[in-house]
Design a protein around this motif. Sequence first.
Motif, PDB file in Angstrom:
ATOM      1  N   GLY A 247       0.823  -1.210   0.000  1.00  0.00           N
ATOM      2  CA  GLY A 247       0.000   0.000   0.000  1.00  0.00           C
ATOM      3  C   GLY A 247       0.853   1.255   0.000  1.00  0.00           C
ATOM      4  O   GLY A 247       1.269   1.748   1.045  1.00  0.00           O
ATOM      5  N   THR A 248       1.128   1.795  -1.203  1.00  0.00           N
ATOM      6  CA  THR A 248       2.043   2.932  -1.344  1.00  0.00           C
ATOM      7  C   THR A 248       1.318   4.268  -1.207  1.00  0.00           C
ATOM      8  O   THR A 248       1.857   5.209  -0.630  1.00  0.00           O
TER       9      THR A 248
ATOM     10  N   SER B  62       7.692  -1.410  -2.464  1.00  0.00           N
ATOM     11  CA  SER B  62       6.361  -0.949  -2.083  1.00  0.00           C
ATOM     12  C   SER B  62       5.346  -1.348  -3.147  1.00  0.00           C
ATOM     13  O   SER B  62       5.524  -1.070  -4.334  1.00  0.00           O
TER      14      SER B  62
ATOM     15  N   GLU C 151       1.684  -1.344  -5.004  1.00  0.00           N
ATOM     16  CA  GLU C 151       0.541  -0.451  -5.248  1.00  0.00           C
ATOM     17  C   GLU C 151      -0.138  -0.903  -6.534  1.00  0.00           C
ATOM     18  O   GLU C 151       0.536  -1.155  -7.528  1.00  0.00           O
TER      19      GLU C 151
ATOM     20  N   HIS D 169      -1.691   6.411  -8.334  1.00  0.00           N
ATOM     21  CA  HIS D 169      -1.066   6.519  -7.011  1.00  0.00           C
ATOM     22  C   HIS D 169       0.447   6.306  -7.123  1.00  0.00           C
ATOM     23  O   HIS D 169       1.238   7.047  -6.539  1.00  0.00           O
ATOM     24  N   ALA D 170       0.820   5.283  -7.872  1.00  0.00           N
ATOM     25  CA  ALA D 170       2.250   4.965  -8.019  1.00  0.00           C
ATOM     26  C   ALA D 170       3.005   6.129  -8.661  1.00  0.00           C
ATOM     27  O   ALA D 170       4.144   6.428  -8.271  1.00  0.00           O
TER      28      ALA D 170
ATOM     29  N   ALA E 117      -2.936  -1.828   3.083  1.00  0.00           N
ATOM     30  CA  ALA E 117      -3.674  -1.739   1.811  1.00  0.00           C
ATOM     31  C   ALA E 117      -5.115  -2.182   2.036  1.00  0.00           C
ATOM     32  O   ALA E 117      -5.767  -1.685   2.957  1.00  0.00           O
TER      33      ALA E 117
END
Length: 220
Positions: free
Chosen positions: A69-70, A91, A93, A98-99, A140
């Motif tokens: 969960g980044t 990490s 994701e 989001h990434a 996450a």
Amino acid sequence: MVEHRSQQDWLDVEQYLNRTLIKADEALAQAVSTAQQAGLPPIEVAPTAGKFLMLLARISGARRVLEIGTLAGYSTIWLARGLPEDGRVISCEFLAQHAAVAQENIDRAGVGHKVEIRLGPALETLETLQGEFDLVFIDADKTNNVNYLRRALKLSRPGTVIVVDNVIWEGQFLDPAASGDELAIRETLEFLGATEELEATAIQTASSKGWDGFAVVVVK
Ligand code: SAH
Ligand code: DHB
Ligand code: MG
């Protein structure tokens, strides 16, 4: 006598702690503001919790960290800062947007060389990972927490530290009729208590993120 305290008190204390214990930091502030501008949910860990992750990385001497969960990279930056120069955070994701926001924030914070974002559903990514991690941060989709813990155990050694975020979530998991995320949180706590290879506790927190908490676990 212990009196009930209102949320205003927690917020006052949190602001005090933030200005007293946590240095103002442009890269972390921008990680939060860029996330907000991009429309990401404001669900990064609180500053005191982020610093706790950094301290835990340092206390445990971690070199290899796994994050699930980044989001915008806020907790990732704290974790990376707790590592030596040759340390690494992987990490996970699954949302490309989001990434992308996270990668910019991580680079701006000067820890890009320590972080590798793996894009995709975390359970799939975890299947591709090998070796032992020193520290795992699970933050996450809560309904996969037990799956993440089972997989994290396979990527652990005795002494590996695992932190699971959001294991209190306003306490609603106590409701016998709890379902969805709340039921998943109860199942997470029960798994932590019942798994012979794990030694776990959970700490309740009150902050601008509400009434919540995290579990701290060591692999036996
Ligand atoms: N650790 C971050 C917050 C993470 S929020 C911080 O404290 O700064 C949870 C993130 O997990 C979101 O970005 C969400 O897109 C991602 N996520 C949710 N389910 C996922 C899954 N199955 N695989 C990978 N990422 C997932
Ligand atoms: C949510 C998720 C989180 O990881 C968190 O720390 C707070 C809220 C959420 O999905 O609402
Ligand atoms: Mg969380």
